[in-house]
Write a protein that holds these residues in place. Structure first.
Motif, PDB file in Angstrom:
ATOM      1  N   TYR A   1      26.231  50.058  55.792  1.00 58.37           N
ATOM      2  CA  TYR A   1      25.978  49.361  54.527  1.00 58.37           C
ATOM      3  C   TYR A   1      27.044  49.613  53.453  1.00 58.37           C
ATOM      4  CZ  TYR A   1      21.279  47.956  56.044  1.00 58.37           C
ATOM      5  OH  TYR A   1      20.214  47.370  56.701  1.00 58.37           O
ATOM      6  N   GLY A   2      27.985  50.477  53.732  1.00 54.41           N
ATOM      7  CA  GLY A   2      29.004  50.791  52.719  1.00 54.41           C
ATOM      8  C   GLY A   2      28.886  52.244  52.303  1.00 54.41           C
TER       9      GLY A   2
ATOM     10  N   SER B   1      20.115  46.971  51.568  1.00 56.54           N
ATOM     11  CA  SER B   1      21.282  46.520  50.793  1.00 56.54           C
ATOM     12  C   SER B   1      21.010  46.593  49.292  1.00 56.54           C
ATOM     13  CB  SER B   1      21.654  45.083  51.180  1.00 56.54           C
ATOM     14  OG  SER B   1      22.202  45.041  52.480  1.00 56.54           O
ATOM     15  N   ASP B   2      19.782  46.212  48.870  1.00 52.32           N
ATOM     16  CA  ASP B   2      19.406  46.330  47.455  1.00 52.32           C
ATOM     17  C   ASP B   2      19.456  47.786  47.008  1.00 52.32           C
ATOM     18  OD1 ASP B   2      18.861  43.590  47.420  1.00 52.32           O
ATOM     19  OD2 ASP B   2      16.708  43.869  47.770  1.00 52.32           O
TER      20      ASP B   2
ATOM     21  N   ASP C   1      15.460  46.564  56.806  1.00 48.76           N
ATOM     22  CA  ASP C   1      16.749  46.969  57.381  1.00 48.76           C
ATOM     23  C   ASP C   1      17.547  45.689  57.663  1.00 48.76           C
ATOM     24  OD1 ASP C   1      18.857  48.177  58.705  1.00 48.76           O
ATOM     25  OD2 ASP C   1      17.712  48.614  60.519  1.00 48.76           O
ATOM     26  N   ASP C   2      18.107  45.094  56.620  1.00 52.20           N
ATOM     27  CA  ASP C   2      18.671  43.746  56.726  1.00 52.20           C
ATOM     28  C   ASP C   2      19.945  43.667  57.561  1.00 52.20           C
ATOM     29  OD1 ASP C   2      19.281  45.242  54.272  1.00 52.20           O
ATOM     30  OD2 ASP C   2      20.649  43.619  53.776  1.00 52.20           O
ATOM     31  N   LYS C   3      20.569  44.810  57.867  1.00 55.28           N
ATOM     32  CA  LYS C   3      21.730  44.809  58.762  1.00 55.28           C
ATOM     33  C   LYS C   3      21.381  45.378  60.147  1.00 55.28           C
ATOM     34  CE  LYS C   3      25.263  44.705  55.221  1.00 55.28           C
ATOM     35  NZ  LYS C   3      26.575  45.223  54.729  1.00 55.28           N
TER      36      LYS C   3
ATOM     37  N   VAL D   1      21.257  50.226  48.315  1.00 58.37           N
ATOM     38  CA  VAL D   1      22.652  50.688  48.280  1.00 58.37           C
ATOM     39  C   VAL D   1      23.334  50.257  46.977  1.00 58.37           C
ATOM     40  CG1 VAL D   1      24.922  50.349  49.355  1.00 58.37           C
ATOM     41  CG2 VAL D   1      22.918  50.857  50.776  1.00 58.37           C
ATOM     42  N   ALA D   2      23.010  49.061  46.510  1.00 59.28           N
ATOM     43  CA  ALA D   2      23.619  48.548  45.277  1.00 59.28           C
ATOM     44  C   ALA D   2      23.244  49.388  44.061  1.00 59.28           C
ATOM     45  CB  ALA D   2      23.201  47.097  45.061  1.00 59.28           C
TER      46      ALA D   2
ATOM     47  N   THR E   1      15.339  45.448  50.102  1.00 57.18           N
ATOM     48  CA  THR E   1      16.109  45.697  51.320  1.00 57.18           C
ATOM     49  C   THR E   1      16.950  46.961  51.152  1.00 57.18           C
ATOM     50  OG1 THR E   1      18.069  44.472  50.615  1.00 57.18           O
ATOM     51  CG2 THR E   1      16.301  43.192  51.657  1.00 57.18           C
TER      52      THR E   1
END
Length: 328
Positions: A210-211, A179-180, A257-259, A182-183, A177
């Motif tokens: 996402y941050g 999010s993954d 695109d989880d968000k 971005v981490a 994802t």
């Protein structure tokens, strides 16, 4: 002296009756000719009134924007309409969204393929949404009320903005994802067009949703070079679009695109309302095509042009024959 007797001249003794006869004949001939011309005019009028589809109707003008997928779709629309009996004029490769949209409004073209997300954000400048049905309903309603333009049925395909990775690299890093991604952003090089670093639906948009992450590096390249750079190992993540041909050709994965940052970009014919009212058969011909256009289909067709160097018209025709819309 004997007076001289005057006799009528022989050449004039029959001239009067002859002139009268010729005059009568000319008058009769003119009357007959006038009647024939009137009948021909009435016949021509009858043809125009009773047979408007016999080559005398104005052609349907199909447009497109200026990239591979639009060339293919524009050709598909034109060929499907011709198969349905319409006369079609092509005005493909018009330019970007503002040019194509202006062409519709001015009547320079009658229809072209447009994306729901583009209609929502670029044309209507409305807030984004991740719900495909909601986005389609919004653009359909607003286009008709503001512009007298009609959206026909959307295709399942979604040419949305996306991020792609090779299957091997995604599995190695455990990324599925955004999010993954971005981490682990500090370990990753992203490759894409220069404008992606500044666009609201590019890096700034991802960072807002996402941050505020920071990549190891962003490699700005010509759009045509991003996939080669990804496959060659020059980058870990590539800026993509959902129906790019290289996704299937290189067996890439698109990050979820989880968000739901990116809106759906389903494609559909957008038609002038007056054109559709005068030619209602347009809707049936093009709506029959829309369900066939999935992500997988468009990825394959796009790569036939971008990777295998075939002409868009050739690719479009081959697909419509394969789908049974055109005969061989």
């Amino acid at each position: 002296m004997t007076a001289k007797t005057s006799w009528p001249r022989p050449e004039l003794s029959w001239q009067g009756p002859l002139i009268l006869s010729l005059g009568s004949l000319l008058t009769l001939s003119m009357l007959k000719t006038t009647r024939r011309l009137a009948l021909l005019a009435l016949s021509g009028l009858a043809v125009l009134v009773l047979a408007p589809q016999r080559g005398l109707a104005r052609p349907i003008i199909v447009g497109s924007k200026d990239f591979t997928e639009q060339f293919i779709l524009g050709e598909m629309y034109a060929l499907a309409l011709e198969a349905a009996g319409f006369t079609v004029e092509r005005k493909l490769n018009l330019g970007g969204t503002p040019v194509a949209h202006a062409g519709l409004l001015s009547g320079e073209i009658d229809l072209y393929p447009e994306y729901t997300g583009t209609g929502l954000l670029t044309v209507l400048k409305l807030p984004t949404s991740g719900d495909p049905a909601e986005v389609y309903a919004t653009v359909a309603r607003e286009y008709e009320s503001r512009f007298r333009l009609i959206w026909l049925d959307p295709a399942p395909m979604n040419n949305t903005q996306a991020l792609a990775m090779t299957r091997t690299r995604a599995a190695e890093l455990g990324i599925a994802t955004i999010s993954d991604m971005v981490a682990k952003a500090g370990e990753l090089v992203m490759i894409g067009p220069p404008e992606f670093q500044a666009r609201e639906d590019g890096l700034p948009g991802i960072q807002a949703a996402y941050g505020n992450f920071r990549l190891k590096a962003y490699k700005a390249v010509d759009p045509g070079l991003r996939y080669q750079g990804l496959v060659n190992g020059e980058a870990d993540v590539a800026v993509a679009f959902g129906t790019d041909g290289e996704i299937a050709a290189f067996d890439l994965v698109l990050l979820e695109d989880d968000k739901q940052l990116f809106p759906p970009y389903q494609v559909a014919p957008v038609v002038r309302k007056d054109t559709l009212e005068a030619n209602p058969g347009i809707a049936a011909a093009l709506n029959a095509l829309s369900p066939l256009l999935t992500d997988e289909v468009m990825q394959r067709l796009n790569y036939e042009v971008s990777g295998n160097r075939k002409e868009p018209a050739e690719v479009a025709r081959a697909f419509l024959v394969e789908a049974g819309i055109l005969k061989k």
